[in-house]
Design a protein around this motif. Structure first.
Motif: not given
Length: 129
Positions: A58-65, A67-77, A81-88
């Motif tokens: 999706l990121l190859d085709e979309l312009v993203v200004e 992004a929002t995710a659940a804070s629980e991702v940091r401890t549960a997954n 969390a690292a992937l999201l922090a890297d991309r956004f």
């Protein structure tokens, strides 16, 4: 026939209809999907396709200004969390309950086969100019 990019006809068409500030929820197989948004369900089997594969496509085709995710991702997954922090780098974190509320305003939901918790992100479309 397209020779590159997203080949799924339903997803490709849905992406072409998006405009500035429209929101897209990319979610795991367990995320409750709200009534209203267009849904493209890519889930095939547990883990297939993965959240990371779909997100990067999706990121190859979309312009993203934004992004929002659940804070629980940091401890549960932590891997997601690292992937999201890297991309956004400016990722906004809210509670999972709040993310579910926000997802009701999405124009499009893309469901993956991801079977790890909190692998969800709400993308806000930008413009290419």
């Amino acid at each position: 026939m397209k020779k590159a990019g997203i080949l799924n006809r339903h997803l490709s068409a849905a992406l072409a209809e998006l405009g500035h500030t429209d929101e897209v929820l990319v979610c795991d197989a367990g995320m409750p999907i709200p009534s209203g948004p267009r849904v493209v369900d890519l889930a095939f089997r547990a883990g297939v396709p993965s959240f990371a594969q779909v997100l990067d496509g999706l990121l190859d085709e979309l312009v993203v200004e934004g992004a929002t995710a659940a804070s629980e991702v940091r401890t549960a997954n932590p891997e997601t969390a690292a992937l999201l922090a890297d991309r956004f780098p400016g990722l906004t974190l809210v509670s999972h309950e709040r993310l579910k509320e926000l997802s009701r305003g999405a124009r499009l939901v893309v469901r993956t086969g991801e079977a790890r918790p909190y692998a969800n992100v709400l993308l806000r479309c930008g413009v290419f100019f």
